[in-house]
Design a protein around this motif. Structure first.
Motif, PDB file in Angstrom:
ATOM      1  N   THR A   1       0.807  -1.215   0.000  1.00 18.12           N
ATOM      2  CA  THR A   1       0.000   0.000   0.000  1.00 18.12           C
ATOM      3  C   THR A   1       0.840   1.265   0.000  1.00 18.12           C
ATOM      4  N   GLY A   2       2.119   1.164   0.400  1.00 17.57           N
ATOM      5  CA  GLY A   2       2.908   2.370   0.566  1.00 17.57           C
ATOM      6  C   GLY A   2       2.571   3.030   1.887  1.00 17.57           C
ATOM      7  N   ASN A   3       3.055   4.248   2.070  1.00 20.61           N
ATOM      8  CA  ASN A   3       2.912   4.914   3.363  1.00 20.61           C
ATOM      9  C   ASN A   3       1.503   5.442   3.626  1.00 20.61           C
ATOM     10  N   ILE A   4       0.723   5.700   2.576  1.00 21.32           N
ATOM     11  CA  ILE A   4      -0.652   6.161   2.785  1.00 21.32           C
ATOM     12  C   ILE A   4      -1.508   4.932   3.060  1.00 21.32           C
ATOM     13  N   ILE A   5      -1.951   4.784   4.290  1.00 24.44           N
ATOM     14  CA  ILE A   5      -2.673   3.582   4.715  1.00 24.44           C
ATOM     15  C   ILE A   5      -4.138   3.646   4.330  1.00 24.44           C
ATOM     16  N   ALA A   6      -4.730   4.844   4.391  1.00 26.41           N
ATOM     17  CA  ALA A   6      -6.163   4.953   4.103  1.00 26.41           C
ATOM     18  C   ALA A   6      -6.508   6.372   3.689  1.00 26.41           C
ATOM     19  N   TYR A   7      -7.452   6.456   2.773  1.00 24.23           N
ATOM     20  CA  TYR A   7      -8.093   7.725   2.422  1.00 24.23           C
ATOM     21  C   TYR A   7      -9.371   7.804   3.249  1.00 24.23           C
ATOM     22  N   GLU A   8      -9.643   8.968   3.868  1.00 24.51           N
ATOM     23  CA  GLU A   8     -10.843   9.050   4.692  1.00 24.51           C
ATOM     24  C   GLU A   8     -11.945   9.911   4.104  1.00 24.51           C
TER      25      GLU A   8
ATOM     26  N   ALA B   1      -1.364  10.841 -12.934  1.00 25.70           N
ATOM     27  CA  ALA B   1      -0.614  10.282 -11.814  1.00 25.70           C
ATOM     28  C   ALA B   1      -1.597   9.587 -10.888  1.00 25.70           C
ATOM     29  N   HIS B   2      -1.338   8.319 -10.592  1.00 25.83           N
ATOM     30  CA  HIS B   2      -2.168   7.536  -9.685  1.00 25.83           C
ATOM     31  C   HIS B   2      -1.387   7.320  -8.388  1.00 25.83           C
ATOM     32  N   VAL B   3      -1.945   7.769  -7.280  1.00 26.42           N
ATOM     33  CA  VAL B   3      -1.298   7.648  -5.978  1.00 26.42           C
ATOM     34  C   VAL B   3      -2.123   6.695  -5.116  1.00 26.42           C
ATOM     35  N   ALA B   4      -1.528   5.567  -4.730  1.00 28.70           N
ATOM     36  CA  ALA B   4      -2.230   4.601  -3.889  1.00 28.70           C
ATOM     37  C   ALA B   4      -2.546   5.231  -2.533  1.00 28.70           C
ATOM     38  N   SER B   5      -3.812   5.130  -2.136  1.00 27.82           N
ATOM     39  CA  SER B   5      -4.264   5.793  -0.902  1.00 27.82           C
ATOM     40  C   SER B   5      -5.063   4.821  -0.043  1.00 27.82           C
ATOM     41  N   GLY B   6      -4.485   3.657   0.175  1.00 26.77           N
ATOM     42  CA  GLY B   6      -5.182   2.628   0.924  1.00 26.77           C
ATOM     43  C   GLY B   6      -5.626   1.513   0.003  1.00 26.77           C
ATOM     44  N   SER B   7      -6.445   0.638   0.505  1.00 25.50           N
ATOM     45  CA  SER B   7      -6.867  -0.544  -0.233  1.00 25.50           C
ATOM     46  C   SER B   7      -7.831  -0.182  -1.363  1.00 25.50           C
ATOM     47  N   GLY B   8      -7.343  -0.251  -2.594  1.00 24.30           N
ATOM     48  CA  GLY B   8      -8.197  -0.049  -3.752  1.00 24.30           C
ATOM     49  C   GLY B   8      -8.609   1.388  -4.008  1.00 24.30           C
ATOM     50  N   GLN B   9      -7.998   2.349  -3.336  1.00 22.66           N
ATOM     51  CA  GLN B   9      -8.349   3.757  -3.514  1.00 22.66           C
ATOM     52  C   GLN B   9      -7.134   4.548  -3.984  1.00 22.66           C
ATOM     53  N   THR B  10      -7.381   5.570  -4.797  1.00 28.46           N
ATOM     54  CA  THR B  10      -6.280   6.383  -5.298  1.00 28.46           C
ATOM     55  C   THR B  10      -6.640   7.861  -5.292  1.00 28.46           C
ATOM     56  N   LEU B  11      -5.597   8.670  -5.170  1.00 28.87           N
ATOM     57  CA  LEU B  11      -5.681  10.080  -5.522  1.00 28.87           C
ATOM     58  C   LEU B  11      -5.108  10.182  -6.927  1.00 28.87           C
ATOM     59  N   ARG B  12      -5.775  10.919  -7.794  1.00 30.13           N
ATOM     60  CA  ARG B  12      -5.346  11.002  -9.185  1.00 30.13           C
ATOM     61  C   ARG B  12      -5.176  12.455  -9.611  1.00 30.13           C
ATOM     62  N   PHE B  13      -4.154  12.674 -10.437  1.00 30.54           N
ATOM     63  CA  PHE B  13      -3.870  14.003 -10.956  1.00 30.54           C
ATOM     64  C   PHE B  13      -3.770  13.881 -12.467  1.00 30.54           C
ATOM     65  N   HIS B  14      -4.789  14.405 -13.138  1.00 37.92           N
ATOM     66  CA  HIS B  14      -4.998  14.188 -14.562  1.00 37.92           C
ATOM     67  C   HIS B  14      -4.566  15.410 -15.362  1.00 37.92           C
ATOM     68  N   GLU B  15      -3.643  15.200 -16.305  1.00 30.77           N
ATOM     69  CA  GLU B  15      -3.175  16.309 -17.133  1.00 30.77           C
ATOM     70  C   GLU B  15      -4.281  16.756 -18.081  1.00 30.77           C
ATOM     71  N   LYS B  16      -4.543  18.059 -18.068  1.00 37.95           N
ATOM     72  CA  LYS B  16      -5.601  18.627 -18.903  1.00 37.95           C
ATOM     73  C   LYS B  16      -5.094  19.893 -19.581  1.00 37.95           C
TER      74      LYS B  16
END
Length: 289
Positions: free
Chosen positions: A12-19, A176-191
């Motif tokens: 999961t990396g250091n980000i364990i969960a997105y709340e 950019a897909h950033v793993a933020s816990g189990s099955g969740q991501t923060l995403r940064f989409h180029e536009k």
């Protein structure tokens, strides 16, 4: 000995969960119509039970909706729901109550896209039938960013936050897909083109290594709030070499000793109505057995 599994897929990396995602709304009644009656989510019965704020449960995550000038995320949120058909019917039922707002509904073969009364966009995907899959929850939070910035953003999350972060180039574009816990991501989409000004939305995440990112951010003057012993905030996502700001999204950074970590959230079965009530079926199991 055979090695049949990709063990790194479980990291999961250091980000364990997105709340939660926090966006202000000017009208709690309209928020009730859209988020509770329409989307079919559940108001937290224990915290913020007043008219100035609303915490809305969606599986293991939340939307926080304090009263104030509306804040619109410059992107969209991907959520999973048990049934697109049922969601479509609920939204059609509340559509007259949302007249005169920015509410819109648009459907593709993959998702039902709903725009809140104030402009926040939610792409609603139907839950997978696979065992163990999430039936209700936030899949990702996506923010639009400048062309050419995704790789540097992913590097920031890897090197500063210790997160798993990759750049994906697919039919949706470069993100950019950033793993933020189990099955969740923060995403940064180029536009391409002008991007909307940042309006103050924030996300809350939990970190296993809480202090190392803090020290890096503090040394560069990027800490914006010393909330308490369990939490701090920053908002500028920067190039790790030059310090140039790549995008802005406030992060509420929480330790695993935060009193809310691991808190069990109440989720109701939205099919329970006055006319179609089944005793003992009020709670909704948001993950398949």
């Amino acid at each position: 000995m055979e090695h049949p599994y990709d063990r790194s897929a479980e990291d999961t990396g250091n980000i364990i969960a997105y709340e939660h995602l926090n966006t202000r709304v000017p009208d709690q009644l309209l928020a009730t119509v859209f988020y509770l009656t329409g989307l079919g989510l559940t108001r937290d019965p224990y915290v913020m039970p007043h008219v100035a704020n609303m915490w809305v449960n969606i599986g293991s995550s939340q939307f926080h909706l304090p009263t104030g000038s509306p804040q619109v995320l410059g992107g969209h949120v991907g959520v999973v729901v048990p049934s697109r058909q049922a969601l479509r019917e609920r939204m059609e039922a509340v559509r007259p109550l949302l007249a005169g707002t920015r509410y819109m509904a648009h459907e593709t073969s993959q998702y039902l896209e709903l725009t809140s009364p104030w402009g926040n966009v939610y792409r609603c995907f139907e839950a997978s039938p696979e065992p163990g899959s999430v039936m209700l929850g936030v899949l990702y939070v996506q923010q639009d960013v400048a062309v050419g910035s995704a790789a540097a953003i992913a590097r920031f999350y890897r090197e500063v936050l210790g997160a798993r972060a990759d750049v994906v180039d697919d039919a949706e574009g470069v993100t950019a897909h950033v793993a933020s816990g189990s099955g969740q991501t923060l995403r940064f989409h180029e536009k391409a083109g002008p991007l909307p000004a940042y309006e103050g939305a924030h996300v809350a995440i939990y970190l296993a290594d809480f202090s190392r990112p803090y020290r890096w951010l503090l040394q560069r003057g990027l800490i914006t709030e010393e909330s308490n012993r369990h939490q701090y905030r920053y908002q500028d996502i920067v190039d790790v070499e030059s310090g140039a700001v790549l995008t802005v999204l406030e992060h509420e950074m929480r330790s695993l000793k935060h009193p809310y970590y691991g808190r069990q959230l109440v989720n109701r079965d939205v099919s329970q109505t006055g006319r179609h009530y089944v005793p003992g079926q009020d709670d909704f199991r948001w993950r398949r057995a």
